[in-house]
Design a protein around this motif. Structure first.
Motif, mmCIF file in Angstrom:
data_model
loop_
_atom_site.group_PDB
_atom_site.id
_atom_site.type_symbol
_atom_site.label_atom_id
_atom_site.label_comp_id
_atom_site.label_asym_id
_atom_site.label_seq_id
_atom_site.Cartn_x
_atom_site.Cartn_y
_atom_site.Cartn_z
ATOM 1 N N UNK A 22 -102.581 -71.240 -23.544
ATOM 2 C CA UNK A 22 -101.779 -72.287 -24.255
ATOM 3 C C UNK A 22 -100.411 -72.237 -23.881
ATOM 4 N N UNK A 23 -99.239 -72.689 -23.390
ATOM 5 C CA UNK A 23 -98.001 -72.299 -22.721
ATOM 6 C C UNK A 23 -97.653 -73.961 -22.018
ATOM 7 N N UNK A 24 -96.486 -74.336 -21.956
ATOM 8 C CA UNK A 24 -95.611 -76.141 -21.923
ATOM 9 C C UNK A 24 -95.052 -75.625 -21.051
ATOM 10 N N UNK A 25 -94.492 -74.282 -20.596
ATOM 11 C CA UNK A 25 -92.984 -74.693 -19.571
ATOM 12 C C UNK A 25 -93.123 -74.538 -18.127
ATOM 13 N N UNK A 26 -94.335 -73.566 -18.148
ATOM 14 C CA UNK A 26 -94.970 -73.475 -16.649
ATOM 15 C C UNK A 26 -94.586 -72.386 -16.206
ATOM 16 N N UNK A 27 -93.953 -71.051 -16.726
ATOM 17 C CA UNK A 27 -94.041 -69.523 -16.643
ATOM 18 C C UNK A 27 -94.319 -68.660 -17.454
ATOM 19 N N UNK A 28 -94.284 -69.158 -19.263
ATOM 20 C CA UNK A 28 -94.479 -68.519 -20.399
ATOM 21 C C UNK A 28 -96.174 -68.759 -21.174
ATOM 22 N N UNK A 29 -97.256 -68.013 -21.310
ATOM 23 C CA UNK A 29 -98.509 -68.467 -21.498
ATOM 24 C C UNK A 29 -99.401 -67.446 -22.476
ATOM 25 N N UNK A 30 -99.767 -67.598 -23.015
ATOM 26 C CA UNK A 30 -100.705 -67.262 -24.549
ATOM 27 C C UNK A 30 -101.606 -67.374 -23.722
ATOM 28 N N UNK A 31 -103.119 -66.078 -23.767
ATOM 29 C CA UNK A 31 -104.721 -66.728 -23.549
ATOM 30 C C UNK A 31 -104.633 -65.369 -24.996
ATOM 31 N N UNK A 32 -106.153 -66.354 -24.772
ATOM 32 C CA UNK A 32 -107.420 -65.758 -25.578
ATOM 33 C C UNK A 32 -108.650 -65.764 -24.764
ATOM 34 N N UNK A 55 -103.200 -61.242 -10.351
ATOM 35 C CA UNK A 55 -103.755 -60.285 -9.614
ATOM 36 C C UNK A 55 -101.741 -61.025 -9.098
ATOM 37 N N UNK A 56 -100.996 -60.917 -7.861
ATOM 38 C CA UNK A 56 -100.250 -60.814 -7.242
ATOM 39 C C UNK A 56 -98.826 -62.075 -8.148
ATOM 40 N N UNK A 57 -99.860 -63.638 -8.800
ATOM 41 C CA UNK A 57 -99.498 -64.159 -9.711
ATOM 42 C C UNK A 57 -98.683 -63.370 -10.920
ATOM 43 N N UNK A 58 -98.839 -62.678 -11.949
ATOM 44 C CA UNK A 58 -97.678 -61.997 -12.707
ATOM 45 C C UNK A 58 -97.038 -61.751 -12.294
ATOM 46 N N UNK A 59 -96.090 -62.223 -12.485
ATOM 47 C CA UNK A 59 -94.476 -61.431 -12.611
ATOM 48 C C UNK A 59 -93.681 -62.366 -11.441
ATOM 49 N N UNK A 60 -94.654 -63.266 -10.921
ATOM 50 C CA UNK A 60 -93.903 -64.167 -9.835
ATOM 51 C C UNK A 60 -93.895 -65.741 -10.692
ATOM 52 N N UNK A 61 -95.301 -65.630 -10.529
ATOM 53 C CA UNK A 61 -95.225 -67.682 -11.215
ATOM 54 C C UNK A 61 -95.419 -67.601 -12.756
ATOM 55 N N UNK A 62 -96.121 -66.454 -12.958
ATOM 56 C CA UNK A 62 -96.497 -66.365 -13.982
ATOM 57 C C UNK A 62 -95.225 -64.800 -14.969
ATOM 58 N N UNK A 63 -94.647 -65.452 -15.681
ATOM 59 C CA UNK A 63 -93.519 -64.461 -15.883
ATOM 60 C C UNK A 63 -93.570 -64.094 -17.358
ATOM 61 N N UNK A 64 -94.526 -64.391 -18.145
ATOM 62 C CA UNK A 64 -95.416 -63.131 -18.926
ATOM 63 C C UNK A 64 -96.365 -64.322 -19.603
ATOM 64 N N UNK A 65 -97.449 -63.661 -20.125
ATOM 65 C CA UNK A 65 -98.073 -63.886 -20.743
ATOM 66 C C UNK A 65 -98.956 -62.693 -21.884
ATOM 67 N N UNK A 66 -99.096 -63.250 -22.291
ATOM 68 C CA UNK A 66 -99.324 -62.599 -23.951
ATOM 69 C C UNK A 66 -101.110 -63.046 -23.946
ATOM 70 N N UNK A 67 -101.100 -61.882 -24.819
ATOM 71 C CA UNK A 67 -103.363 -61.839 -24.513
ATOM 72 C C UNK A 67 -103.264 -61.126 -25.686
ATOM 73 N N UNK A 68 -104.386 -61.829 -26.120
ATOM 74 C CA UNK A 68 -105.597 -61.442 -26.830
ATOM 75 C C UNK A 68 -107.284 -61.224 -26.834
ATOM 76 N N UNK A 69 -107.357 -60.575 -26.754
ATOM 77 C CA UNK A 69 -109.032 -60.280 -25.842
ATOM 78 C C UNK A 69 -110.314 -59.433 -27.206
ATOM 79 N N UNK A 70 -111.392 -59.742 -26.834
ATOM 80 C CA UNK A 70 -112.494 -58.889 -27.340
ATOM 81 C C UNK A 70 -113.709 -59.481 -26.872
ATOM 82 N N UNK A 71 -114.700 -58.716 -27.324
ATOM 83 C CA UNK A 71 -116.212 -58.667 -26.919
ATOM 84 C C UNK A 71 -116.542 -60.001 -27.045
#
Length: 72
Positions: A22-32, A55-71
């Motif tokens: 999810x994320x509509x502004x092009x730089x801040x996202x949330x991922x499950x 990779x290198x997209x983190x901190x550049x094209x992707x300013x912030x990524x909030x993660x929720x992870x699980x097995x």
């Protein structure tokens, strides 16, 4: 960067993962991310696995990524 691109990158790096972004502004996202490869790993290790797919997209094209992870 789009949420669809992020989803595709994570899925390519973690085959079989179920990914929702999810994320509509092009730089801040949330991922499950649900992935069998996360089994037995601590959340920090799971997050590192996801960040590695981006990779290198983190901190550049992707300013912030909030993660929720699980097995799976």
């Amino acid at each position: 960067m789009t949420k669809e691109t992020i989803k595709a990158l994570i899925e390519a790096g973690l085959p079989g993962a179920q990914v929702t972004v999810r994320g509509e502004d092009g730089t801040h996202f949330e991922a499950d991310v649900i992935c069998a490869e996360f089994a037995g790993k601590l959340p920090l290790a799971q997050h590192r696995m996801v960040y590695a797919t981006l990779g290198e997209r983190m901190g550049r094209e992707i300013h912030a990524l909030q993660l929720k992870t699980r097995a799976a």
